[in-house]
Design a protein around this motif. Sequence first.
Motif, mmCIF file in Angstrom:
data_model
loop_
_atom_site.group_PDB
_atom_site.id
_atom_site.type_symbol
_atom_site.label_atom_id
_atom_site.label_comp_id
_atom_site.label_asym_id
_atom_site.label_seq_id
_atom_site.Cartn_x
_atom_site.Cartn_y
_atom_site.Cartn_z
ATOM 1 N N LYS A 107 -3.353 6.244 16.346
ATOM 2 C CA LYS A 107 -4.181 5.119 16.072
ATOM 3 C C LYS A 107 -4.450 5.015 14.656
ATOM 4 C CE LYS A 107 -6.741 1.506 17.392
ATOM 5 N NZ LYS A 107 -7.836 1.503 18.319
ATOM 6 N N GLU A 108 -4.578 6.005 13.887
ATOM 7 C CA GLU A 108 -5.008 6.027 12.592
ATOM 8 C C GLU A 108 -3.817 5.736 11.708
ATOM 9 O OE1 GLU A 108 -7.686 6.456 11.018
ATOM 10 O OE2 GLU A 108 -9.026 7.290 12.533
ATOM 11 N N MET A 109 -2.424 6.098 12.094
ATOM 12 C CA MET A 109 -1.368 5.665 11.189
ATOM 13 C C MET A 109 -1.195 4.409 11.750
ATOM 14 S SD MET A 109 1.103 6.890 9.584
ATOM 15 C CE MET A 109 1.297 8.700 9.663
ATOM 16 N N ALA A 110 -1.197 3.751 12.829
ATOM 17 C CA ALA A 110 -1.031 2.282 13.170
ATOM 18 C C ALA A 110 -2.043 1.270 12.297
ATOM 19 C CB ALA A 110 -1.140 2.166 14.696
ATOM 20 N N THR A 111 -3.168 1.892 12.110
ATOM 21 C CA THR A 111 -4.262 1.088 11.327
ATOM 22 C C THR A 111 -3.840 1.099 9.927
ATOM 23 O OG1 THR A 111 -5.870 2.032 12.818
ATOM 24 C CG2 THR A 111 -6.736 0.902 10.630
ATOM 25 N N ALA A 112 -3.277 2.146 9.365
ATOM 26 C CA ALA A 112 -3.005 2.047 8.123
ATOM 27 C C ALA A 112 -1.808 1.376 7.862
ATOM 28 C CB ALA A 112 -2.767 3.657 7.671
ATOM 29 N N ILE A 113 -0.809 1.187 8.917
ATOM 30 C CA ILE A 113 0.433 0.505 8.745
ATOM 31 C C ILE A 113 0.055 -1.051 8.658
ATOM 32 C CG2 ILE A 113 2.504 -0.337 9.998
ATOM 33 C CD1 ILE A 113 2.897 2.642 10.819
ATOM 34 N N ALA A 114 -0.951 -1.345 9.595
ATOM 35 C CA ALA A 114 -1.194 -2.724 9.692
ATOM 36 C C ALA A 114 -1.793 -3.179 8.295
ATOM 37 C CB ALA A 114 -2.353 -2.889 10.713
ATOM 38 N N ALA A 115 -2.752 -2.389 7.673
ATOM 39 C CA ALA A 115 -3.294 -2.529 6.374
ATOM 40 C C ALA A 115 -2.382 -2.823 5.173
ATOM 41 C CB ALA A 115 -4.320 -1.434 6.007
ATOM 42 N N LYS A 116 -1.199 -1.755 5.402
ATOM 43 C CA LYS A 116 -0.100 -2.088 4.306
ATOM 44 C C LYS A 116 0.783 -3.360 4.510
ATOM 45 C CE LYS A 116 0.911 0.444 1.657
ATOM 46 N NZ LYS A 116 0.582 0.939 0.182
ATOM 47 N N LEU A 117 0.720 -3.940 5.746
ATOM 48 C CA LEU A 117 1.472 -4.740 6.187
ATOM 49 C C LEU A 117 0.628 -6.311 5.485
ATOM 50 C CD1 LEU A 117 2.842 -4.391 9.786
ATOM 51 C CD2 LEU A 117 4.298 -4.643 7.661
ATOM 52 N N SER A 118 -0.470 -6.121 5.732
ATOM 53 C CA SER A 118 -1.516 -7.060 5.117
ATOM 54 C C SER A 118 -1.135 -7.432 3.676
ATOM 55 C CB SER A 118 -2.776 -7.000 5.588
ATOM 56 O OG SER A 118 -3.041 -7.019 6.967
ATOM 57 N N GLU A 119 -1.309 -6.186 2.848
ATOM 58 C CA GLU A 119 -1.113 -6.201 1.626
ATOM 59 C C GLU A 119 0.273 -6.713 0.912
ATOM 60 O OE1 GLU A 119 -0.080 -2.685 -1.693
ATOM 61 O OE2 GLU A 119 -1.514 -2.218 -0.053
ATOM 62 N N LYS A 120 1.198 -6.300 1.683
ATOM 63 C CA LYS A 120 2.530 -6.662 1.297
ATOM 64 C C LYS A 120 2.909 -8.063 1.841
ATOM 65 C CE LYS A 120 4.161 -2.723 -0.208
ATOM 66 N NZ LYS A 120 4.429 -2.502 -1.615
ATOM 67 N N LEU A 121 2.332 -8.556 2.751
ATOM 68 C CA LEU A 121 2.775 -10.001 3.266
ATOM 69 C C LEU A 121 1.621 -10.882 2.569
ATOM 70 C CD1 LEU A 121 3.808 -8.914 6.988
ATOM 71 C CD2 LEU A 121 5.145 -9.473 4.911
ATOM 72 N N LYS A 123 -1.324 -11.776 3.810
ATOM 73 C CA LYS A 123 -2.085 -12.364 4.813
ATOM 74 C C LYS A 123 -2.537 -11.374 5.627
ATOM 75 C CE LYS A 123 -0.121 -14.688 8.106
ATOM 76 N NZ LYS A 123 0.482 -15.395 9.116
ATOM 77 N N GLU A 124 -3.598 -11.339 6.417
ATOM 78 C CA GLU A 124 -4.071 -10.594 7.262
ATOM 79 C C GLU A 124 -3.253 -10.357 8.633
ATOM 80 O OE1 GLU A 124 -8.027 -9.346 10.123
ATOM 81 O OE2 GLU A 124 -7.808 -11.538 9.165
ATOM 82 N N ILE A 125 -2.773 -8.929 8.695
ATOM 83 C CA ILE A 125 -1.972 -8.463 9.892
ATOM 84 C C ILE A 125 -3.097 -7.756 10.555
ATOM 85 C CG2 ILE A 125 -0.036 -7.581 10.542
ATOM 86 C CD1 ILE A 125 0.572 -10.099 8.935
ATOM 87 N N LYS A 126 -3.092 -8.232 11.826
ATOM 88 C CA LYS A 126 -4.164 -7.450 12.696
ATOM 89 C C LYS A 126 -3.431 -6.427 13.560
ATOM 90 C CE LYS A 126 -7.396 -11.270 13.093
ATOM 91 N NZ LYS A 126 -7.955 -12.428 14.220
ATOM 92 N N LEU A 127 -4.007 -5.356 14.023
ATOM 93 C CA LEU A 127 -3.307 -4.414 14.934
ATOM 94 C C LEU A 127 -3.438 -4.768 16.196
ATOM 95 C CD1 LEU A 127 -1.845 -1.640 15.179
ATOM 96 C CD2 LEU A 127 -4.172 -0.607 14.805
ATOM 97 N N ASP A 128 -2.386 -4.927 16.938
ATOM 98 C CA ASP A 128 -2.601 -4.907 18.271
ATOM 99 C C ASP A 128 -1.962 -3.759 18.892
ATOM 100 O OD1 ASP A 128 -2.177 -5.761 21.039
ATOM 101 O OD2 ASP A 128 -1.079 -7.342 20.904
ATOM 102 N N PHE A 129 -2.836 -2.719 19.335
ATOM 103 C CA PHE A 129 -2.698 -1.412 19.842
ATOM 104 C C PHE A 129 -2.420 -1.118 21.324
ATOM 105 C CE2 PHE A 129 -3.243 3.503 20.072
ATOM 106 C CZ PHE A 129 -2.427 3.640 19.022
ATOM 107 N N GLN A 130 -1.344 -1.241 21.840
ATOM 108 C CA GLN A 130 -1.174 -1.044 23.398
ATOM 109 C C GLN A 130 -0.849 0.036 24.009
ATOM 110 O OE1 GLN A 130 1.565 -4.280 24.392
ATOM 111 N NE2 GLN A 130 0.400 -5.927 23.272
ATOM 112 N N SER A 131 -1.625 0.473 24.934
ATOM 113 C CA SER A 131 -1.734 1.689 25.811
ATOM 114 C C SER A 131 -0.752 1.635 26.835
ATOM 115 C CB SER A 131 -2.994 2.472 26.054
ATOM 116 O OG SER A 131 -3.884 2.528 24.695
ATOM 117 N N MET A 132 0.234 2.639 27.147
ATOM 118 C CA MET A 132 1.106 2.313 28.191
ATOM 119 C C MET A 132 1.810 3.822 28.543
ATOM 120 S SD MET A 132 3.956 0.183 26.120
ATOM 121 C CE MET A 132 2.806 -0.827 25.715
ATOM 122 N N GLU A 133 2.209 4.152 29.697
ATOM 123 C CA GLU A 133 3.100 5.515 29.812
ATOM 124 C C GLU A 133 4.548 5.570 28.765
ATOM 125 O OE1 GLU A 133 4.417 5.435 33.553
ATOM 126 O OE2 GLU A 133 2.273 5.478 34.562
#
Length: 315
Positions: A107-121, A123-133
């Motif tokens: 979750k921490e890694m995904a949050t960092a990726i979303a922040a970097k995507l926001s910076e690069k693109l 615009k705000e890129i929100k994190l949609d973190f989906q739990s599954m098997e």
Amino acid sequence: MMKKMWMKAAAVMIATLALSGCSGASKPAETTAAPAATEAQSTAAESTEAESSAEGESEGTEIDVNNLGAVLKKIYDRGSVIVGNDSSYPPFGFIDTTTNQAIGVEKEMATAIAAKLSEKLGKEIKLDFQSMEFSAVLSSLSTGKIDLICSCLTVTDERKKVMDFSDPYLQTQDVCLILAKNKDQYQSLDDFKDKKLAANTGSSQEVRANSISSTVTSTPTVSDAILQLQAGKVDAIVVDNITAERYSVGSDDLYSFELSDDEVAPVDKAVGFQQGNEDLKAIVNEVVKEQTEAGNVDSWVTEYAKKAAEMGLNK
């Protein structure tokens, strides 16, 4: 690249933290004011700072939002990045019982990726973190239901045929989680060949288990496998060393049986995404580099191993 020495040290650190619950914070660096500069010196300094700033801005991945790869365009248009995770695999992914939200290393890694995507693109890129098997994580990537996998994903040659990977951010090693009362029965990997094994469905550990024994039970989660082990339906669970330590530390029932490098080689863990998305890969690799060089991944492992222990997830 992290070696087995680190993995053993990390396992000891996890055990110590789980039992003691102690950690410290580093002291911020002190700064000293410099003497006032002359006007000429100030002008020169400002010029140098401007040049350094321009150089810094030019580093990293340059993104043209009018020419994005297929997945990055979806992320840009949608305004969110969808990340799949098996949230039954502490400390990498698990549910916080107080908030009912997924937490962990991934979750921490995904949050960092979303922040970097926001910076690069831009615009705000929100994190949609989906739990599954875990098996659903893999299939969801192949069908495009998710954009990325952050789920303690092992890099394998077989998976490289159908997906792409970031640079690795962690190494783990498969072990056999057994009942502590039976630990004297095992001396090496050979002792598991005629045993009943269990592993997560779709995982690299499932592949490993099938290479060891002809009798393998595939389970949706590690917790399900542990129930099978405790009920005597299987003799051992094949799982990565960090997760095995998480369940065995402080437990009188479970024991993590380590295997040698000659028996089982360490494996890389990375972020997974669909092939042919080099712009997305470059951005994710920036994040991986930043987080590993800062020592954040190691810190996350320690933090969430302790958190899982506090929540009693090894019971």
